[in-house]
Design an enzyme around this catalytic site. Structure first.
Site, mmCIF file in Angstrom:
data_model
loop_
_atom_site.group_PDB
_atom_site.id
_atom_site.type_symbol
_atom_site.label_atom_id
_atom_site.label_comp_id
_atom_site.label_asym_id
_atom_site.label_seq_id
_atom_site.Cartn_x
_atom_site.Cartn_y
_atom_site.Cartn_z
ATOM 1 N N HIS A 1 26.424 46.986 32.394
ATOM 2 C CA HIS A 1 27.685 47.635 32.066
ATOM 3 C C HIS A 1 28.861 46.429 31.686
ATOM 4 C CE1 HIS A 1 31.302 49.796 32.575
ATOM 5 N NE2 HIS A 1 31.638 49.395 33.697
ATOM 6 N N CYS B 1 31.705 54.747 36.099
ATOM 7 C CA CYS B 1 30.934 53.660 35.009
ATOM 8 C C CYS B 1 29.150 53.600 35.390
ATOM 9 C CB CYS B 1 31.570 52.245 35.568
ATOM 10 S SG CYS B 1 33.114 52.116 35.165
ATOM 11 N N ASN C 1 36.106 47.861 28.345
ATOM 12 C CA ASN C 1 35.274 48.776 29.541
ATOM 13 C C ASN C 1 35.179 50.142 28.894
ATOM 14 O OD1 ASN C 1 34.067 49.993 31.719
ATOM 15 N ND2 ASN C 1 35.054 48.768 33.150
HETATM 16 O O1 UT7 Z 1 33.787 49.456 35.562
HETATM 17 C C1 UT7 Z 1 34.039 49.506 36.899
HETATM 18 C C2 UT7 Z 1 34.052 48.402 37.571
HETATM 19 N N1 UT7 Z 1 35.142 47.660 37.237
HETATM 20 C C3 UT7 Z 1 35.230 46.267 37.517
HETATM 21 O O2 UT7 Z 1 34.211 45.822 37.601
HETATM 22 C C4 UT7 Z 1 36.516 45.376 37.345
HETATM 23 C C5 UT7 Z 1 36.129 44.337 38.320
HETATM 24 N N2 UT7 Z 1 37.418 43.469 38.482
HETATM 25 C C6 UT7 Z 1 37.809 42.606 37.734
HETATM 26 O O3 UT7 Z 1 37.159 42.654 36.780
HETATM 27 C C7 UT7 Z 1 38.808 41.694 37.950
HETATM 28 O O4 UT7 Z 1 39.158 41.677 39.393
HETATM 29 C C8 UT7 Z 1 40.265 41.795 36.926
HETATM 30 C C9 UT7 Z 1 40.263 41.370 35.703
HETATM 31 C C10 UT7 Z 1 40.612 43.265 37.203
HETATM 32 C C11 UT7 Z 1 41.110 41.015 37.545
HETATM 33 O O5 UT7 Z 1 40.767 39.642 37.808
HETATM 34 P P1 UT7 Z 1 41.235 38.842 38.861
HETATM 35 O O6 UT7 Z 1 40.675 37.356 38.531
HETATM 36 O O7 UT7 Z 1 40.585 39.333 40.079
HETATM 37 O O8 UT7 Z 1 42.954 38.679 38.876
HETATM 38 P P2 UT7 Z 1 44.044 39.134 40.028
HETATM 39 O O9 UT7 Z 1 43.756 40.755 40.271
HETATM 40 O O10 UT7 Z 1 43.252 38.482 41.426
HETATM 41 O O11 UT7 Z 1 44.958 38.864 39.552
HETATM 42 C C12 UT7 Z 1 45.421 37.399 39.297
HETATM 43 C C13 UT7 Z 1 46.923 37.364 38.963
HETATM 44 C C14 UT7 Z 1 47.878 38.164 39.678
HETATM 45 O O12 UT7 Z 1 49.220 37.425 39.825
HETATM 46 P P3 UT7 Z 1 49.367 36.702 41.217
HETATM 47 O O13 UT7 Z 1 49.533 37.849 42.420
HETATM 48 O O14 UT7 Z 1 48.336 35.762 41.386
HETATM 49 O O15 UT7 Z 1 50.749 36.207 41.070
HETATM 50 C C15 UT7 Z 1 48.303 39.476 38.777
HETATM 51 O O16 UT7 Z 1 49.304 40.166 38.760
HETATM 52 O O17 UT7 Z 1 47.012 37.907 37.459
HETATM 53 C C16 UT7 Z 1 47.949 38.851 37.542
HETATM 54 N N3 UT7 Z 1 47.658 39.803 36.526
HETATM 55 C C17 UT7 Z 1 48.085 39.749 34.985
HETATM 56 N N4 UT7 Z 1 48.482 38.685 34.383
HETATM 57 C C18 UT7 Z 1 48.715 38.910 33.266
HETATM 58 C C19 UT7 Z 1 46.814 40.940 36.536
HETATM 59 N N5 UT7 Z 1 46.879 41.624 35.406
HETATM 60 C C20 UT7 Z 1 47.438 40.829 34.465
HETATM 61 C C21 UT7 Z 1 47.445 40.845 32.952
HETATM 62 N N6 UT7 Z 1 48.270 39.859 32.602
HETATM 63 N N7 UT7 Z 1 47.165 42.127 32.357
#
Ligand code: UT7
Length: 323
Positions: free
Chosen positions: A250, A113, A280
């Site tokens: 980005h 990225c 993204n």
């Molecule tokens: O471009 C390269 C660089 N990339 C980035 O900068 C991405 C950086 N990371 C992020 O943007 C975020 O970490 C994400 C958007 C990927 C995830 O957001 P988060 O607030 O960190 O969520 P999480 O991974 O902590 O997940 C929270 C909950 C989980 O459930 P539990 O374990 O709390 O029960 C996931 O299973 O949300 C669940 N979850 C979803 N629920 C509904 C994960 N993906 C989804 C989804 N729909 N698509």
């Protein structure tokens, strides 16, 4: 020796748009979750014809049009992509052929990225040392072909598209205005290679592979590392965040973008956001956002523009541009 001038920027997005609701029909997710956690509302998804080279060439033509520079003048093509059409020849040479450019050189760079910031830095250095006169820097990605479409934690985040910038130097105008690439600041730390990567062989954007990401970990690194790179860029030029007209970050997650805007004390309307509509698009996200903000007149000649990105590697960096 003075640097290079950003003469024009252009973009290309596939026509097919996929909404959050459409994704929620096939995986366990919701429009509300995706909007609240990422700011994404929709993404563009490429069809079979829309490869990295095809989209990159289209974005390059748009950038050359805006720059009013003829294809015959292009003597360098640098392409940032994680989804090349083939292992080799490079996507850059494929774009060269599609544009009908027959001189100069062309190569790909792999910085995920951060690829556009890396590409801009390489092009600027080559222009400064007069190895070329008009360089195309292209970010082009078909991440839809890397997705595990059953993995809701990644497949909702990415989209396809391409952006391109034309960089030039001109003996007569290159030093008086102060316009151009002011400085670029690149970083990498391979110890974090396992938190965001492509699982499997690379080099065939037409064949399915899988992107793997520990989103929480990447998020944790993003704001700190990006803030440091931005601080480094400002400090290197004796500038402060009050001098910035536009932040063009980005586009991975609106929460990261908002956090960066706040750290820099910028108003929300000084931050260019496309993640809501493009999701993204990896190396394409910054040139696509730049293309939009140049085209609609937000970025005007003389404005100070800050770009920053972090991606797989980890790689990250920032650049200051006087538009
Ligand atoms: O471009 C390269 C660089 N990339 C980035 O900068 C991405 C950086 N990371 C992020 O943007 C975020 O970490 C994400 C958007 C990927 C995830 O957001 P988060 O607030 O960190 O969520 P999480 O991974 O902590 O997940 C929270 C909950 C989980 O459930 P539990 O374990 O709390 O029960 C996931 O299973 O949300 C669940 N979850 C979803 N629920 C509904 C994960 N993906 C989804 C989804 N729909 N698509």
């Amino acid at each position: 020796m003075t640097g290079s001038f950003l003469a024009g920027v252009g973009g290309y997005l596939p026509t097919r748009i996929v909404s959050n609701d459409e994704l929620a029909m096939t995986i366990d997710t919701s429009d509300t979750w995706i909007r609240e956690r990422t700011g994404i509302i929709q993404r563009h998804i490429a069809d079979d014809r829309e490869t990295a080279a095809f989209m990159g060439a289209a974005a390059a033509r748009a950038a050359l049009d805006r720059a009013q520079i003829g294809i015959a003048n292009v003597d360098a093509i640098i392409v940032a992509t994680s989804t090349p059409d083939q292992g080799f020849p490079s996507t850059a040479t494929a774009i060269q052929a599609q544009l009908g450019v027959t001189k100069g050189f062309a190569f790909d760079i792999s910085a995920a990225c951060s690829g556009f910031v890396y590409g801009l830095s390489v092009a600027d250095a080559m222009l400064r040392t007069r190895q070329c006169r008009a360089a195309l820097v292209v970010g082009t990605e078909v991440f839809s072909r890397l997705m595990n479409w059953q993995d809701r934690s990644t497949c909702v985040l990415f989209g396809d598209g391409a952006g391109a910038a034309v960089l030039t130097w001109d003996d007569e105008t290159d030093d008086a205005s102060g316009r151009g690439i002011i400085s670029t600041h690149l970083h990498a730390d391979g110890r974090f290679g396992d938190i965001l990567y492509i699982d499997g062989a690379t080099g065939q954007s037409t064949k399915p592979q899988k992107l793997v990401m520990n989103g929480r970990e990447v998020f944790r690194h993003a704001v700190g590392k990006l803030s440091d790179a931005v601080e480094e860029a400002l400090h290197a030029n004796g500038l402060t965040s009050a001098d910035i007209d536009w932040l063009v970050p980005h586009q991975a997650n609106l929460r990261i973008i908002d956090a960066m805007g706040k750290r820099l004390n910028l108003r929300q309307d000084q931050v260019v956001v496309t993640v809501d509509r493009h999701a993204n698009t990896s190396a394409a996200s910054i040139p696509l956002a730049l293309a939009e903000a140049y085209a609609d007149g937000r970025i005007k000649p003389g404005h100070l523009v800050l770009i920053e990105a972090l991606g797989g590697g980890l790689t990250w960096g920032a650049a200051l541009i006087r538009a």
